[in-house]
Design an enzyme around this catalytic site. Structure first.
Site, PDB file in Angstrom:
ATOM      1  N   LYS A  52     -36.800 -33.322  47.817  1.00  0.00           N
ATOM      2  CA  LYS A  52     -36.172 -33.350  49.134  1.00  0.00           C
ATOM      3  C   LYS A  52     -35.451 -32.015  49.332  1.00  0.00           C
ATOM      4  CE  LYS A  52     -34.356 -37.346  51.537  1.00  0.00           C
ATOM      5  NZ  LYS A  52     -33.351 -38.403  51.507  1.00  0.00           N
TER       6      LYS A  52
HETATM    7  C1  E4P Z   1     -33.065 -40.342  54.484  1.00  0.00           C
HETATM    8  O1  E4P Z   1     -33.914 -39.927  53.735  1.00  0.00           O
HETATM    9  C2  E4P Z   1     -31.616 -40.264  54.154  1.00  0.00           C
HETATM   10  O2  E4P Z   1     -31.457 -40.586  52.787  1.00  0.00           O
HETATM   11  C3  E4P Z   1     -30.706 -41.224  54.871  1.00  0.00           C
HETATM   12  O3  E4P Z   1     -31.422 -42.123  55.665  1.00  0.00           O
HETATM   13  C4  E4P Z   1     -29.510 -40.581  55.492  1.00  0.00           C
HETATM   14  O4  E4P Z   1     -28.785 -41.523  56.219  1.00  0.00           O
HETATM   15  P1  E4P Z   1     -27.262 -41.440  56.608  1.00  0.00           P
HETATM   16  O5  E4P Z   1     -27.160 -40.834  57.946  1.00  0.00           O
HETATM   17  O6  E4P Z   1     -26.841 -42.892  56.650  1.00  0.00           O
HETATM   18  O7  E4P Z   1     -26.530 -40.670  55.555  1.00  0.00           O
END
Ligand code: E4P
Length: 219
Positions: free
Chosen positions: A86
Site C-alpha cells: 500500500k
Molecule cells: C482502506 O484501505 C483504508 O484502510 C480505510 O478504509 C481507511 O478508512 P478510515 O477513513 O476509516 O481511516
C-alpha cells in the site's frame, strides 16, 4: 470483482472468511495501531495470511523513496504472491510505485480523494487505487461522482487498475460505491455484519420457523 475486509484482527478475519464472501484484506497503520497496539507487524500480517486467502495490503510507513522501497521489499518477501504494497499517494509515492511496478510487485495506491489522483496512480501501474469514501464526504463532497468518473476514465483509457473504495462509515456508502462503479469495496467487520442484517428478513424467517413448529402433526 470482490469484497475485502478492512481489519487487522486475525480472529475477526478468520471468523468472517468462513462466510465465503471475502477475497482479500486491507490494513493500514491506523487500524493496526488501534487494534494491535503492541503487536509485531510481521507476526500480525503472517497471522492474517494464515487465516485468509487473496491479496493482503500492507501500508508503507516510511517517507523517503529509499526507505519506502526497502520497507516494501521487506513486506513483499513475506509472501510474494499475496502481499500488496500500500503506497501512500504523493510525488514520492509515484516514484515508489514506478519502482515497484518495474519489479512486478502488486501495489495499492492509497489515501486517494480525487479522480485525477487515481488516474495518475493507474497510469503508474497500480494494481489497485483506493478512494476514501468517508474522508471525501468529511470534506463536504459527494463521493459518488469521484468513483464513477474514476471508473469511466480507467475503462475508457484501458487502464488495468481496480478501484477499491474504503473509509466506509455507513452501509449506504457500500451500496453507493458499488452502484458508482467500485470494483472492490473494503469494509470493516461491523459494516459487513450490517450488510447481512435486515429486520424484515429476521421476522420472515421467524414466521416460517414458527409455522413449521406449530403445524398439526399426525399421530
Ligand atoms: C482502506 O484501505 C483504508 O484502510 C480505510 O478504509 C481507511 O478508512 P478510515 O477513513 O476509516 O481511516
Amino acid at each position: 470483482m470482490g469484497l475485502f475486509i478492512d481489519s487487522s484482527d486475525p480472529k475477526e478475519i478468520k471468523d468472517l472468511y468462513a462466510w465465503g464472501v471475502l477475497s482479500g484484506v486491507t490494513t493500514n497503520p491506523l487500524i493496526i495501531a488501534r487494534e494491535q497496539p503492541s503487536a509485531d507487524l510481521s507476526e500480525v500480517i503472517h497471522e492474517i495470511l494464515a487465516v485468509s486467502t487473496g491479496d493482503v495490503s500492507v501500508e508503507l510507513t516510511t517517507e523517503t523513496e529509499a526507505e519506502m522501497i526497502k520497507e516494501a521489499l521487506g513486506y513483499h518477501s513475506w509472501d510474494t504472491q499475496r502481499i500488496v504494497i500500500k503506497v501512500p499517494f504523493s510525488e514520492t509515492g509515484l516514484r515508489v510505485l514506478h519502482q515497484l511496478t518495474k519489479r512486478q510487485i502488486k501495489t495499492n495506491v492509497t489515501c486517494l480523494m480525487a479522480m485525477n489522483q487515481a488516474y495518475l496512480a493507474a497510469l503508474g501501474g497500480a494494481t489497485y487505487v483506493s478512494l476514501f469514501s468517508g474522508r471525501v464526504q468529511d470534506m463536504g463532497y459527494d463521493v459518488r461522482p469521484v468513483i464513477s468518473s474514476t471508473r469511466a476514465v480507467l475503462d475508457r483509457e484501458g487502464l488495468q487498475s481496480k478501484i477499491i473504495v474504503g473509509s466506509m462509515r455507513h452501509l449506504m456508502d457500500v451500496n453507493e460505491a458499488l452502484e458508482a462503479g467500485c470494483h472492490v469495496p473494503t469494509v470493516t467487520p461491523p459494516i459487513l455484519r450490517k450488510m447481512v442484517w435486515n429486520p424484515r428478513t429476521i421476522e420472515t424467517i421467524a414466521e416460517f420457523n414458527d409455522a413449521w413448529r406449530k403445524r398439526p402433526t399426525k399421530r
